[in-house]
Motif scaffolding. Structure first.
Motif, PDB file in Angstrom:
ATOM      1  N   LEU A 279     -91.917   5.236  54.883  1.00 23.45           N
ATOM      2  CA  LEU A 279     -92.907   4.839  53.885  1.00 23.45           C
ATOM      3  C   LEU A 279     -92.285   3.875  52.879  1.00 23.45           C
ATOM      4  CD1 LEU A 279     -94.582   8.294  53.125  1.00 23.45           C
ATOM      5  CD2 LEU A 279     -95.468   6.473  54.581  1.00 23.45           C
ATOM      6  N   PRO A 280     -93.036   2.908  52.375  1.00 21.96           N
ATOM      7  CA  PRO A 280     -92.509   2.013  51.340  1.00 21.96           C
ATOM      8  C   PRO A 280     -92.379   2.735  50.000  1.00 21.96           C
ATOM      9  CG  PRO A 280     -94.823   1.555  51.729  1.00 21.96           C
ATOM     10  CD  PRO A 280     -94.417   2.561  52.763  1.00 21.96           C
ATOM     11  N   VAL A 281     -91.617   2.136  49.109  1.00 20.49           N
ATOM     12  CA  VAL A 281     -91.386   2.706  47.772  1.00 20.49           C
ATOM     13  C   VAL A 281     -91.559   1.600  46.753  1.00 20.49           C
ATOM     14  CG1 VAL A 281     -89.718   3.842  46.261  1.00 20.49           C
ATOM     15  CG2 VAL A 281     -89.706   4.342  48.718  1.00 20.49           C
ATOM     16  N   PHE A 282     -92.340   1.829  45.703  1.00 20.09           N
ATOM     17  CA  PHE A 282     -92.314   0.916  44.566  1.00 20.09           C
ATOM     18  C   PHE A 282     -92.680   1.673  43.298  1.00 20.09           C
ATOM     19  CE2 PHE A 282     -96.854   0.626  45.280  1.00 20.09           C
ATOM     20  CZ  PHE A 282     -97.005   0.360  46.626  1.00 20.09           C
ATOM     21  N   HIS A 283     -91.804   1.538  42.306  1.00 28.10           N
ATOM     22  CA  HIS A 283     -91.979   2.198  41.014  1.00 28.10           C
ATOM     23  C   HIS A 283     -91.870   1.155  39.907  1.00 28.10           C
ATOM     24  CE1 HIS A 283     -91.675   6.056  43.002  1.00 28.10           C
ATOM     25  NE2 HIS A 283     -90.543   5.663  43.553  1.00 28.10           N
ATOM     26  N   ARG A 284     -92.801   1.193  38.986  1.00 27.96           N
ATOM     27  CA  ARG A 284     -92.758   0.251  37.861  1.00 27.96           C
ATOM     28  C   ARG A 284     -91.844   0.755  36.748  1.00 27.96           C
ATOM     29  NH1 ARG A 284     -98.393   0.896  38.462  1.00 27.96           N
ATOM     30  NH2 ARG A 284     -99.392  -0.787  39.617  1.00 27.96           N
ATOM     31  N   GLU A 285     -91.788   2.076  36.591  1.00 31.79           N
ATOM     32  CA  GLU A 285     -91.014   2.641  35.495  1.00 31.79           C
ATOM     33  C   GLU A 285     -90.646   4.073  35.822  1.00 31.79           C
ATOM     34  OE1 GLU A 285     -93.609   2.958  31.972  1.00 31.79           O
ATOM     35  OE2 GLU A 285     -95.210   2.374  33.332  1.00 31.79           O
ATOM     36  N   GLY A 286     -89.682   4.608  35.080  1.00 32.24           N
ATOM     37  CA  GLY A 286     -89.260   5.979  35.318  1.00 32.24           C
ATOM     38  C   GLY A 286     -87.922   6.248  34.667  1.00 32.24           C
ATOM     39  N   ALA A 287     -87.312   7.367  35.039  1.00 33.44           N
ATOM     40  CA  ALA A 287     -86.028   7.758  34.468  1.00 33.44           C
ATOM     41  C   ALA A 287     -85.230   8.527  35.506  1.00 33.44           C
ATOM     42  CB  ALA A 287     -86.231   8.605  33.214  1.00 33.44           C
ATOM     43  N   VAL A 288     -83.898   8.385  35.419  1.00 30.56           N
ATOM     44  CA  VAL A 288     -82.978   9.045  36.335  1.00 30.56           C
ATOM     45  C   VAL A 288     -81.927   9.762  35.486  1.00 30.56           C
ATOM     46  CG1 VAL A 288     -81.310   8.720  38.202  1.00 30.56           C
ATOM     47  CG2 VAL A 288     -83.354   7.269  38.084  1.00 30.56           C
ATOM     48  N   TYR A 289     -81.581  11.022  35.867  1.00 35.26           N
ATOM     49  CA  TYR A 289     -80.673  11.825  35.055  1.00 35.26           C
ATOM     50  C   TYR A 289     -79.469  12.297  35.861  1.00 35.26           C
ATOM     51  CZ  TYR A 289     -84.598  11.936  31.825  1.00 35.26           C
ATOM     52  OH  TYR A 289     -85.612  11.574  30.979  1.00 35.26           O
ATOM     53  N   PHE A 290     -78.324  12.457  35.142  1.00 32.56           N
ATOM     54  CA  PHE A 290     -77.062  12.867  35.753  1.00 32.56           C
ATOM     55  C   PHE A 290     -76.170  13.384  34.632  1.00 32.56           C
ATOM     56  CE2 PHE A 290     -77.785   8.369  35.167  1.00 32.56           C
ATOM     57  CZ  PHE A 290     -76.842   8.043  34.198  1.00 32.56           C
ATOM     58  N   GLN A 291     -75.002  13.930  34.962  1.00 31.14           N
ATOM     59  CA  GLN A 291     -74.097  14.440  33.935  1.00 31.14           C
ATOM     60  C   GLN A 291     -73.394  13.283  33.213  1.00 31.14           C
ATOM     61  OE1 GLN A 291     -71.862  17.175  36.624  1.00 31.14           O
ATOM     62  NE2 GLN A 291     -72.186  18.684  35.010  1.00 31.14           N
ATOM     63  N   PRO A 292     -73.157  13.430  31.908  1.00 31.61           N
ATOM     64  CA  PRO A 292     -72.451  12.359  31.186  1.00 31.61           C
ATOM     65  C   PRO A 292     -70.971  12.335  31.523  1.00 31.61           C
ATOM     66  CG  PRO A 292     -72.870  14.218  29.734  1.00 31.61           C
ATOM     67  CD  PRO A 292     -73.582  14.526  31.016  1.00 31.61           C
ATOM     68  N   SER A 293     -70.434  11.131  31.689  1.00 30.31           N
ATOM     69  CA  SER A 293     -68.990  10.968  31.829  1.00 30.31           C
ATOM     70  C   SER A 293     -68.346  11.166  30.456  1.00 30.31           C
ATOM     71  CB  SER A 293     -68.680   9.569  32.348  1.00 30.31           C
ATOM     72  OG  SER A 293     -69.152   8.596  31.410  1.00 30.31           O
ATOM     73  N   MET A 294     -67.023  11.204  30.409  1.00 34.50           N
ATOM     74  CA  MET A 294     -66.355  11.380  29.121  1.00 34.50           C
ATOM     75  C   MET A 294     -66.683  10.259  28.140  1.00 34.50           C
ATOM     76  SD  MET A 294     -64.549  13.088  27.023  1.00 34.50           S
ATOM     77  CE  MET A 294     -63.596  14.361  27.864  1.00 34.50           C
ATOM     78  N   PRO A 295     -66.631   8.962  28.554  1.00 34.14           N
ATOM     79  CA  PRO A 295     -67.007   7.908  27.601  1.00 34.14           C
ATOM     80  C   PRO A 295     -68.454   8.036  27.102  1.00 34.14           C
ATOM     81  CG  PRO A 295     -65.801   6.963  29.439  1.00 34.14           C
ATOM     82  CD  PRO A 295     -66.106   8.382  29.807  1.00 34.14           C
ATOM     83  N   LEU A 296     -69.390   8.402  27.981  1.00 31.05           N
ATOM     84  CA  LEU A 296     -70.778   8.539  27.553  1.00 31.05           C
ATOM     85  C   LEU A 296     -70.986   9.806  26.734  1.00 31.05           C
ATOM     86  CD1 LEU A 296     -72.653   7.311  30.761  1.00 31.05           C
ATOM     87  CD2 LEU A 296     -72.312   6.090  28.603  1.00 31.05           C
ATOM     88  N   PHE A 297     -70.222  10.856  27.029  1.00 32.04           N
ATOM     89  CA  PHE A 297     -70.287  12.064  26.204  1.00 32.04           C
ATOM     90  C   PHE A 297     -69.859  11.754  24.773  1.00 32.04           C
ATOM     91  CE2 PHE A 297     -68.134  15.613  24.195  1.00 32.04           C
ATOM     92  CZ  PHE A 297     -69.102  16.609  24.248  1.00 32.04           C
ATOM     93  N   LYS A 298     -68.731  11.034  24.633  1.00 31.55           N
ATOM     94  CA  LYS A 298     -68.248  10.693  23.289  1.00 31.55           C
ATOM     95  C   LYS A 298     -69.239   9.804  22.553  1.00 31.55           C
ATOM     96  CE  LYS A 298     -63.295  11.119  24.225  1.00 31.55           C
ATOM     97  NZ  LYS A 298     -61.978  10.402  24.238  1.00 31.55           N
ATOM     98  N   ARG A 299     -69.919   8.956  23.287  1.00 37.36           N
ATOM     99  CA  ARG A 299     -70.858   8.018  22.669  1.00 37.36           C
ATOM    100  C   ARG A 299     -72.158   8.684  22.245  1.00 37.36           C
ATOM    101  NH1 ARG A 299     -73.087   2.515  25.674  1.00 37.36           N
ATOM    102  NH2 ARG A 299     -74.664   1.953  24.122  1.00 37.36           N
ATOM    103  N   PHE A 300     -72.668   9.607  23.053  1.00 33.35           N
ATOM    104  CA  PHE A 300     -74.010  10.139  22.809  1.00 33.35           C
ATOM    105  C   PHE A 300     -74.048  11.611  22.397  1.00 33.35           C
ATOM    106  CE2 PHE A 300     -74.828   6.531  25.665  1.00 33.35           C
ATOM    107  CZ  PHE A 300     -75.819   5.875  24.951  1.00 33.35           C
ATOM    108  N   PHE A 301     -73.028  12.412  22.761  1.00 28.85           N
ATOM    109  CA  PHE A 301     -73.149  13.853  22.559  1.00 28.85           C
ATOM    110  C   PHE A 301     -72.095  14.466  21.641  1.00 28.85           C
ATOM    111  CE2 PHE A 301     -75.175  13.116  26.686  1.00 28.85           C
ATOM    112  CZ  PHE A 301     -76.401  13.732  26.482  1.00 28.85           C
ATOM    113  N   GLU A 302     -70.945  13.836  21.515  1.00 21.41           N
ATOM    114  CA  GLU A 302     -69.859  14.450  20.749  1.00 21.41           C
ATOM    115  C   GLU A 302     -70.293  14.709  19.310  1.00 21.41           C
ATOM    116  OE1 GLU A 302     -65.172  13.985  21.079  1.00 21.41           O
ATOM    117  OE2 GLU A 302     -66.103  12.233  20.154  1.00 21.41           O
ATOM    118  N   GLY A 303     -70.057  15.943  18.838  1.00 26.68           N
ATOM    119  CA  GLY A 303     -70.432  16.329  17.490  1.00 26.68           C
ATOM    120  C   GLY A 303     -71.902  16.655  17.307  1.00 26.68           C
TER     121      GLY A 303
END
Length: 335
Positions: A279-303
């Motif tokens: 089947l074909p696939v086409f999406h105009r918008e959406g979101a994808v989630y995964f675990q934060p890496s250490m650099p992204l954890f420090k940027r968005f979650f630390e503290g």
């Protein structure tokens, strides 16, 4: 009179569509676009792109069309793809049956600044094809929605239109097509189907970590895949839900010609795309989630403090929510 004008406008729109497809996809060949957006653990991204033009298309378009494969065209697009984007590599090479293709790699230091210029499918209310804007999403709460858990890292993408063509709410409901209108569309279906042969557009997103959730689903979800398809559209190879060629399905073709990409018919045929690779696939918008890496954890979650519906507020700890994988380990295919 107003109804006649509306019907005439739709027919003229179809003629324009046929003219565009006739220019881009002459009988016997079309184009291929394969784009792979890879997120790195530090939040940067590499955009791998392959654009192929068939010999028939090159013969029709001449030097102007062939110039789209050359480095200056890629550098010009780069100016509109977000802050800090650089062209890492670019080459033009021969492909099968006289085709030519350009293979390029872009790099952006922060995926949250990426605006990808590509043939994503537009909303019905606007005629121009939008760009696709990527942004970060770092949710701190969970419990009231299936979308994510507090402490997940997310990438959202949504269409971004030029200012002159931003979506406007319709002032009234459009007229339903008359039987005569639909007959015109049915007459054009074989022409449209021929023009679509050889067209292939695939754009996917790959994370450094396995995908935890996608707002629209993803293939091979049980295999810890790192990849999600945003668009996978090759109409002369794709099938409908019954396994018959997509271009032979009159109702699907009718809705495609009317620009009704969210019609009940198309939705019904494509709803099982995550378990049916034909089947074909086409999406105009959406979101994808995964675990934060250490650099992204420090940027968005630390503290920061996370809220969990069962235990309340808790401090964000990398040991509990972070990705601890090997960046160099092989990644599982999927989509």
């Amino acid at each position: 009179m107003l109804r006649l004008k509306a019907a005439t406008s739709r027919v003229l729109g179809l003629i324009a569509l046929a003219a565009i497809l006739g220019t881009l996809c002459p009988l016997g060949g079309c184009l291929e676009l394969d784009t792979h957006i890879v997120l790195n653990p530090d939040g940067s991204a590499d955009i791998h792109e392959r654009l192929l033009l068939t010999s028939q298309l090159l013969d029709l378009g001449g030097k102007d069309l062939a110039a789209l494969l050359e480095k200056p065209a890629f550098l010009e697009r780069m100016k509109h793809m977000g802050g800090g984007v650089t062209l890492v590599s670019h080459k033009v090479e021969d492909a099968e049956k006289g085709a030519r293709q350009a293979v390029a790699v872009y790099h952006i230091p922060d995926l949250g600044n990426l605006v990808y210029i590509a043939p994503f499918l537009p909303r019905q209310e606007v005629s121009s094809v939008p760009a696709m804007k990527f942004t970060w999403h770092a949710p701190m709460r969970d419990g009231s929605s299936w979308e994510y858990l507090g402490g997940w890292m997310g990438v959202q993408f949504q269409p971004q239109y030029p200012p002159a063509t931003r979506r406007r709410e319709p002032t009234s409901q459009p007229d339903e097509p008359t039987p005569a209108d639909l007959q015109v569309l049915r007459t054009l279906q074989p022409v449209f189907a021929d023009m679509m042969k050889g067209l292939s557009i695939r754009i996917n997103f790959e994370s450094y970590a396995p995908i935890l959730k996608s707002s629209f689903g993803w293939r091979d979800s049980r295999s810890a895949t790192h990849k999600v398809d945003l668009i996978d559209f090759a109409p002369d190879r794709d099938s409908d839900k019954y396994g018959y060629p997509l271009l032979d399905n009159e109702e699907i073709m009718l809705d495609l010609l009317r620009g009704r990409l969210d019609s009940p018919t198309i939705t019904d045929h494509l709803k099982d795309w995550t378990t049916n690779a034909t089947l074909p696939v086409f999406h105009r918008e959406g979101a994808v989630y995964f675990q934060p890496s250490m650099p992204l954890f420090k940027r968005f979650f630390e503290g920061k403090t996370l809220y969990h519906h069962r235990i309340g507020d808790v401090p964000a700890r990398f040991e509990e929510i972070g990705w601890k994988g090997d960046p160099g380990a092989p990644r599982k295919e999927g989509g």
